[in-house]
Design a protein around this motif. Structure first.
Motif, mmCIF file in Angstrom:
data_model
loop_
_atom_site.group_PDB
_atom_site.id
_atom_site.type_symbol
_atom_site.label_atom_id
_atom_site.label_comp_id
_atom_site.label_asym_id
_atom_site.label_seq_id
_atom_site.Cartn_x
_atom_site.Cartn_y
_atom_site.Cartn_z
ATOM 1 N N PHE A 35 0.831 -1.196 0.000
ATOM 2 C CA PHE A 35 0.000 0.000 0.000
ATOM 3 C C PHE A 35 0.867 1.248 0.000
ATOM 4 C CE2 PHE A 35 -2.486 -3.257 2.205
ATOM 5 C CZ PHE A 35 -3.636 -3.239 1.446
ATOM 6 N N ASN A 36 0.295 2.338 -0.506
ATOM 7 C CA ASN A 36 0.974 3.632 -0.429
ATOM 8 C C ASN A 36 0.780 4.205 0.967
ATOM 9 O OD1 ASN A 36 1.679 3.635 -3.180
ATOM 10 N ND2 ASN A 36 -0.343 4.383 -3.725
ATOM 11 N N ASP A 37 1.854 4.802 1.504
ATOM 12 C CA ASP A 37 1.678 5.475 2.788
ATOM 13 C C ASP A 37 1.107 6.876 2.530
ATOM 14 O OD1 ASP A 37 3.782 7.156 2.041
ATOM 15 O OD2 ASP A 37 5.263 6.078 3.241
ATOM 16 N N GLU A 38 0.874 7.624 3.581
ATOM 17 C CA GLU A 38 0.212 8.925 3.455
ATOM 18 C C GLU A 38 1.011 9.892 2.579
ATOM 19 O OE1 GLU A 38 -1.368 12.527 6.340
ATOM 20 O OE2 GLU A 38 -1.026 10.541 7.196
ATOM 21 N N ASP A 39 2.331 9.918 2.741
ATOM 22 C CA ASP A 39 3.162 10.828 1.945
ATOM 23 C C ASP A 39 3.135 10.461 0.463
ATOM 24 O OD1 ASP A 39 3.893 12.351 4.159
ATOM 25 O OD2 ASP A 39 5.626 11.063 4.602
ATOM 26 N N GLU A 40 3.189 9.170 0.161
ATOM 27 C CA GLU A 40 3.122 8.734 -1.236
ATOM 28 C C GLU A 40 1.773 9.092 -1.851
ATOM 29 O OE1 GLU A 40 6.021 4.815 -1.201
ATOM 30 O OE2 GLU A 40 3.958 4.614 -0.507
ATOM 31 N N ALA A 41 0.711 8.917 -1.084
ATOM 32 C CA ALA A 41 -0.623 9.259 -1.576
ATOM 33 C C ALA A 41 -0.718 10.752 -1.878
ATOM 34 C CB ALA A 41 -1.683 8.846 -0.561
ATOM 35 N N LYS A 42 -0.141 11.584 -1.016
ATOM 36 C CA LYS A 42 -0.147 13.032 -1.257
ATOM 37 C C LYS A 42 0.598 13.372 -2.541
ATOM 38 C CE LYS A 42 -0.483 14.596 3.530
ATOM 39 N NZ LYS A 42 0.226 15.241 4.646
ATOM 40 N N GLU A 43 1.751 12.737 -2.756
ATOM 41 C CA GLU A 43 2.530 12.981 -3.977
ATOM 42 C C GLU A 43 1.732 12.598 -5.220
ATOM 43 O OE1 GLU A 43 6.505 11.385 -4.102
ATOM 44 O OE2 GLU A 43 6.757 11.745 -1.955
ATOM 45 N N ILE A 44 1.043 11.478 -5.153
ATOM 46 C CA ILE A 44 0.235 11.027 -6.291
ATOM 47 C C ILE A 44 -0.880 12.023 -6.575
ATOM 48 C CG2 ILE A 44 -1.377 9.247 -7.071
ATOM 49 C CD1 ILE A 44 0.390 7.229 -5.491
ATOM 50 N N ALA A 47 0.491 15.163 -8.152
ATOM 51 C CA ALA A 47 0.880 14.907 -9.544
ATOM 52 C C ALA A 47 -0.340 14.799 -10.458
ATOM 53 C CB ALA A 47 1.713 13.634 -9.623
ATOM 54 N N LEU A 48 -1.466 14.366 -9.921
ATOM 55 C CA LEU A 48 -2.676 14.202 -10.734
ATOM 56 C C LEU A 48 -3.237 15.527 -11.241
ATOM 57 C CD1 LEU A 48 -4.562 11.406 -8.798
ATOM 58 C CD2 LEU A 48 -3.622 11.267 -11.102
ATOM 59 N N TYR A 49 -2.905 16.627 -10.595
ATOM 60 C CA TYR A 49 -3.414 17.927 -11.042
ATOM 61 C C TYR A 49 -2.878 18.297 -12.424
ATOM 62 C CZ TYR A 49 -5.727 18.866 -6.652
ATOM 63 O OH TYR A 49 -6.573 18.814 -5.586
ATOM 64 N N ASN A 50 -1.792 17.658 -12.856
ATOM 65 C CA ASN A 50 -1.223 17.924 -14.181
ATOM 66 C C ASN A 50 -1.718 16.943 -15.238
ATOM 67 O OD1 ASN A 50 0.375 20.022 -13.132
ATOM 68 N ND2 ASN A 50 1.906 18.548 -12.453
ATOM 69 N N GLU A 51 -2.621 16.061 -14.867
ATOM 70 C CA GLU A 51 -3.133 15.039 -15.784
ATOM 71 C C GLU A 51 -4.555 15.395 -16.226
ATOM 72 O OE1 GLU A 51 -1.249 12.628 -16.947
ATOM 73 O OE2 GLU A 51 0.388 13.324 -15.675
ATOM 74 N N PRO A 52 -5.000 14.808 -17.344
ATOM 75 C CA PRO A 52 -6.387 15.036 -17.774
ATOM 76 C C PRO A 52 -7.374 14.599 -16.682
ATOM 77 C CG PRO A 52 -5.137 13.950 -19.512
ATOM 78 C CD PRO A 52 -4.266 13.973 -18.290
ATOM 79 N N PHE A 58 -10.073 8.717 -12.331
ATOM 80 C CA PHE A 58 -9.839 7.272 -12.323
ATOM 81 C C PHE A 58 -8.911 6.883 -11.170
ATOM 82 C CE2 PHE A 58 -7.335 3.572 -13.680
ATOM 83 C CZ PHE A 58 -8.345 2.666 -13.934
ATOM 84 N N VAL A 59 -7.770 7.563 -11.079
ATOM 85 C CA VAL A 59 -6.780 7.223 -10.047
ATOM 86 C C VAL A 59 -7.321 7.524 -8.654
ATOM 87 C CG1 VAL A 59 -4.472 7.728 -9.161
ATOM 88 C CG2 VAL A 59 -4.831 7.465 -11.615
ATOM 89 N N LEU A 60 -8.002 8.644 -8.488
ATOM 90 C CA LEU A 60 -8.587 8.954 -7.180
ATOM 91 C C LEU A 60 -9.629 7.907 -6.790
ATOM 92 C CD1 LEU A 60 -8.978 12.829 -7.325
ATOM 93 C CD2 LEU A 60 -7.375 11.510 -5.925
ATOM 94 N N GLY A 61 -10.427 7.480 -7.752
ATOM 95 C CA GLY A 61 -11.413 6.432 -7.481
ATOM 96 C C GLY A 61 -10.760 5.133 -7.053
ATOM 97 N N VAL A 62 -9.654 4.801 -7.702
ATOM 98 C CA VAL A 62 -8.911 3.587 -7.344
ATOM 99 C C VAL A 62 -8.355 3.711 -5.928
ATOM 100 C CG1 VAL A 62 -6.835 2.248 -7.854
ATOM 101 C CG2 VAL A 62 -8.333 2.977 -9.706
ATOM 102 N N MET A 63 -7.779 4.865 -5.632
ATOM 103 C CA MET A 63 -7.174 5.058 -4.306
ATOM 104 C C MET A 63 -8.228 5.030 -3.202
ATOM 105 S SD MET A 63 -4.353 7.978 -5.213
ATOM 106 C CE MET A 63 -3.763 8.165 -3.540
ATOM 107 N N ILE A 64 -9.351 5.663 -3.447
ATOM 108 C CA ILE A 64 -10.396 5.730 -2.423
ATOM 109 C C ILE A 64 -11.164 4.414 -2.339
ATOM 110 C CG2 ILE A 64 -12.570 6.856 -1.792
ATOM 111 C CD1 ILE A 64 -11.362 9.432 -3.073
ATOM 112 N N GLY A 65 -11.447 3.824 -3.499
ATOM 113 C CA GLY A 65 -12.262 2.614 -3.538
ATOM 114 C C GLY A 65 -11.515 1.338 -3.221
ATOM 115 N N GLY A 66 -10.192 1.351 -3.344
ATOM 116 C CA GLY A 66 -9.411 0.157 -3.050
ATOM 117 C C GLY A 66 -9.651 -0.975 -4.034
ATOM 118 N N PHE A 67 -9.848 -0.642 -5.302
ATOM 119 C CA PHE A 67 -10.118 -1.655 -6.315
ATOM 120 C C PHE A 67 -8.896 -2.529 -6.562
ATOM 121 C CE2 PHE A 67 -12.971 1.861 -7.354
ATOM 122 C CZ PHE A 67 -14.177 1.190 -7.338
#
Length: 74
Positions: A35-44, A47-52, A58-67
Protein backbone atom coordinates in the motif's frame (compact mmCIF):
# COMPACT_ATOMS: atom_id res chain seq x y z
CA UNK A 1 -17.35 -27.33 -9.24
CA UNK A 2 -15.88 -29.30 -12.14
CA UNK A 3 -15.05 -32.14 -9.76
CA UNK A 4 -18.69 -32.32 -8.65
CA UNK A 5 -19.91 -32.41 -12.25
CA UNK A 6 -17.50 -35.19 -13.21
CA UNK A 7 -18.23 -37.10 -10.01
CA UNK A 8 -21.95 -37.02 -10.82
CA UNK A 9 -21.28 -38.08 -14.44
CA UNK A 10 -19.25 -41.06 -13.19
CA UNK A 11 -21.99 -41.98 -10.70
CA UNK A 12 -24.57 -41.90 -13.50
CA UNK A 13 -22.15 -43.98 -15.61
CA UNK A 14 -21.95 -41.32 -18.31
CA UNK A 15 -18.16 -41.56 -18.03
CA UNK A 16 -16.02 -44.46 -16.81
CA UNK A 17 -14.38 -42.60 -13.95
CA UNK A 18 -13.69 -39.10 -12.70
CA UNK A 19 -10.44 -37.90 -14.31
CA UNK A 20 -9.96 -35.38 -11.49
CA UNK A 21 -9.71 -38.09 -8.81
CA UNK A 22 -6.16 -38.17 -7.53
CA UNK A 23 -5.28 -34.74 -8.88
CA UNK A 24 -3.75 -32.36 -6.37
CA UNK A 25 -4.75 -28.73 -6.07
CA UNK A 26 -1.99 -26.26 -6.85
CA UNK A 27 -0.48 -24.56 -3.84
CA UNK A 28 -1.63 -20.95 -3.50
CA UNK A 29 1.07 -18.50 -2.47
CA UNK A 30 -0.33 -15.43 -0.75
CA UNK A 31 1.62 -12.22 -1.23
CA UNK A 32 1.47 -9.37 1.23
CA UNK A 33 -0.32 -6.34 -0.18
CA UNK A 34 1.76 -3.25 -0.91
CA UNK A 35 0.00 0.00 0.00
CA UNK A 36 0.97 3.63 -0.43
CA UNK A 37 1.68 5.48 2.79
CA UNK A 38 0.21 8.92 3.46
CA UNK A 39 3.16 10.83 1.95
CA UNK A 40 3.12 8.73 -1.24
CA UNK A 41 -0.62 9.26 -1.58
CA UNK A 42 -0.15 13.03 -1.26
CA UNK A 43 2.53 12.98 -3.98
CA UNK A 44 0.24 11.03 -6.29
CA UNK A 45 -2.67 13.41 -5.71
CA UNK A 46 -0.49 16.47 -6.34
CA UNK A 47 0.88 14.91 -9.54
CA UNK A 48 -2.68 14.20 -10.73
CA UNK A 49 -3.41 17.93 -11.04
CA UNK A 50 -1.22 17.92 -14.18
CA UNK A 51 -3.13 15.04 -15.78
CA UNK A 52 -6.39 15.04 -17.77
CA UNK A 53 -9.50 15.03 -15.60
CA UNK A 54 -10.55 11.49 -16.62
CA UNK A 55 -7.25 10.04 -15.36
CA UNK A 56 -7.36 12.15 -12.23
CA UNK A 57 -10.84 10.82 -11.40
CA UNK A 58 -9.84 7.27 -12.32
CA UNK A 59 -6.78 7.22 -10.05
CA UNK A 60 -8.59 8.95 -7.18
CA UNK A 61 -11.41 6.43 -7.48
CA UNK A 62 -8.91 3.59 -7.34
CA UNK A 63 -7.17 5.06 -4.31
CA UNK A 64 -10.40 5.73 -2.42
CA UNK A 65 -12.26 2.61 -3.54
CA UNK A 66 -9.41 0.16 -3.05
CA UNK A 67 -10.12 -1.65 -6.31
CA UNK A 68 -8.08 -4.66 -7.37
CA UNK A 69 -6.22 -4.80 -10.69
CA UNK A 70 -8.66 -7.31 -12.19
CA UNK A 71 -11.63 -5.14 -11.29
CA UNK A 72 -10.11 -2.20 -13.13
CA UNK A 73 -8.61 -3.83 -16.19
CA UNK A 74 -10.77 -6.92 -16.55
Amino acid sequence: MLNNILKRAAKWELIKDNPIDGAERPKVVMKEADFNDEDEAKEIIIALYNEPRKWMLFVLGVMIGGFRRGELLG
